[in-house]
Design an enzyme around this catalytic site. Sequence first.
Site, PDB file in Angstrom:
ATOM      1  N   GLU A 159       0.823  -1.199   0.000  1.00 40.60           N
ATOM      2  CA  GLU A 159       0.000   0.000   0.000  1.00 40.60           C
ATOM      3  C   GLU A 159       0.866   1.261   0.000  1.00 40.60           C
ATOM      4  O   GLU A 159       0.585   2.210  -0.721  1.00 40.60           O
ATOM      5  CB  GLU A 159      -0.897  -0.013   1.251  1.00 40.60           C
ATOM      6  CG  GLU A 159      -1.845   1.157   1.388  1.00 40.60           C
ATOM      7  CD  GLU A 159      -3.022   1.080   0.420  1.00 40.60           C
ATOM      8  OE1 GLU A 159      -3.320  -0.029  -0.051  1.00 40.60           O
ATOM      9  OE2 GLU A 159      -3.615   2.140   0.133  1.00 40.60           O
ATOM     10  N   ASP A 160       1.915   1.279   0.789  1.00 39.58           N
ATOM     11  CA  ASP A 160       2.622   2.527   1.061  1.00 39.58           C
ATOM     12  C   ASP A 160       4.027   2.621   0.474  1.00 39.58           C
ATOM     13  O   ASP A 160       4.715   3.616   0.686  1.00 39.58           O
ATOM     14  CB  ASP A 160       2.701   2.750   2.581  1.00 39.58           C
ATOM     15  CG  ASP A 160       1.320   2.895   3.197  1.00 39.58           C
ATOM     16  OD1 ASP A 160       0.431   3.436   2.508  1.00 39.58           O
ATOM     17  OD2 ASP A 160       1.115   2.444   4.331  1.00 39.58           O
TER      18      ASP A 160
END
Length: 747
Positions: A116-117
């Site tokens: 996600e990051d």
Amino acid sequence: MEKQLTDHPAGTDSAPPGALAAEPPEQANCLDRLLEEASDHLQLQMLLIETAAGNEQADLGLIARAYHFAAARHTGQTRKSGEPFMQHCVEVARILAQMRLDSTTVAAGLLHDVLEDTPVTIEEIGVEFGPEIAGLTDGVTKIERFQYESREKRQAETYRKMLLSMVKDIRVILVKFADRLHNMRTLDHVDEEQQMRIARETTEVYAPLAHRLGLARIRWELEDRSLKYADPEKYAEIRDKVAMKRGEREAYIEEFKAPILAELKRNSIDVEIAGRPKNFYSIYTKMASRGKPFEEIYDLTAVRIIVNSVRECYHALGLIHTLYHPVPDRFKDYIATPKTNMYQSLHTSVIGPRGLSVEVQIRTREMHHTAEIGIAAHWRYKSGEGSESGDFDRHMNWMSQVLDWQRDESDPAEFMENLKIELYQDEIFVFTPMGDLHQLPLGATPVDFAFAIHTDIGLHCLTAKMNGQIVPLSTALSSGDTVEIVTSSHQNPGQAWLDFVKTAKARHSIGRWLKEEWYAHSVRLGQQMLEGELKRYRKRVESDLLDTVAQELGLADGEHLYAGIGSGDLSVTRVVNQLIPDSPKRRIRPTMKDGRGIRIQGMNDMMIHFGKCCTPIPGDTVVGLMTRGRGISIHRTDCPNSADITEDPERLVDVEWDLEEDRSFAVQLLVRSTDRKYLLSDIARVISDIGANIRSTSTTTVDHLAKQTFWIDVRDTQQLQAVIRNLTAVEGVTQVLRDEPDLSSTA
Ligand code: MN
């Protein structure tokens, strides 16, 4: 570290150092080496120690590699609190390690945010850590990626996504729960709007699912932490009051448990007794739903007794019941019959010192672990396997079935498929508008849902809104639906409800209501019938005589006699003959001319049915036919089936129309005509001009000769005659008949 929220033992910092002593030398060596290598990473050290403590076969090297991989990718990222982002990943992994889950899950906890990051791809994780960990991180990431227009949609979607992800690998959910739990622990750092949104989602989606999966400890903490943001004042009030009462409660529990400890010791039962942890949120919901102050809710004291075997559970129960009086009807055996979330325990309530009622839960250590972490117990590393597995397996429960499949299934995909079926085949999860979750069987309807909330809501359930739309009460609900029930004090269950309800509770409550209602109606109807019949002999019913006759006929009293007549079990003639032994035999008259019959509309529809063969309407001369168990069916005296009807004259009942209520009746009309343009619309206009309503129509035309059938709603014979008269005057119409011998009835 933030002060522990509830007074149950802290989830963090709980690694028992003693457990390390039992480690086999290889792992101890490996741990020593890894700890040394991690000297600059305090958090990793804690994680390694906790993982090793909970699982002597843990792959500690994998944990260290996952840590360094994630730490390198998250370098420079910080959380809202200002702390390094990696701290969150380690805390999530620690929660999983504290649940003693396998190394794969702990590693996935460390890696759960890299997709996600950071620019890392699922392929890279696959290459580095294998497909299992790649699948887990991907699953966790996918739950996160949703945009929702509405709260309901978000709730349903999140829920659905969580269920779907579990189907692949339930560990996805465990990582997701650990992630949510740590986010809740650090929610102080985000803005208020986000706090509210996340807290709400946590109570509406995460906590109920945690409950379903038996993750009791996680559920409590999620609920309590959500409450802190959802209702800060009430939260503070409950927290402070629980703290104030704590000393008092602990002293009482000491007093209560002393004799139990002594008695169990005399019987050589090794036991651990603790007060039951208090869940602020459950106190809060009880205060709200019962409208009672804290003091009245909190008085309930509870203790938990943990023993070593199932046999000891029952033994301990017997001993406790000899020490303290059990409260009747409070005993529950969830060992023999586990809850669907695998929970097992014996529950009883006893009268403790000073007459206070105390709830007691008795369970084995194994059951206690399952009670706290539910489904996670499946992936949990177990030492000393076999010590309890005999008892565990003997008592059939969901968990042991799952374990059996795992033993039998060499194919993990097939195992997961079985697990999915077992988990969800028969159940759906439906929300109230307030976000409360109700678990119902597959195919359950709004009526089942209404009864699940409360019997009174079920008994008066009028309409239902599913996800904001009004739907029929028989609609099958699906998981994730939000259902709102509208009740009315005038609404009552109908026989038809029994055809579609799925839950035992709804079926039972409706059945009981109908039975009581049926009895009351039967009594009223029977009384009317008997009184009407006796008037012909200019006699009155005397209650003493009635009771005597009832007893002669083997019935309890006059009321039951009425009920017998009204329900069709007993013929009114027979009762009259019994009451007036020398009564002249009278011919049964098909109808009363002097208006003393049963008033049709005065009776509930439950007791009255209109013959489909002749569709009587007010104004027709009619006769009632007693049918056993279905009340009276009403027929015209010129009913085509009248031969069948009059076969058993004892079953005939005089009836009369009673037009207090505004109601219409369906009749069938046959219209013959020579076909022409606009004929149908002319006919329709004539019918509606008179105020009758057309339900349905069909036309057949042969050689310009039209034969039309209409089902129309009319008030009575007068209105019907007017329709027939005016239709006959329509140009082209040659014949109008109410019904024709060969017309088949439509049900
Ligand atoms: Mn996260």
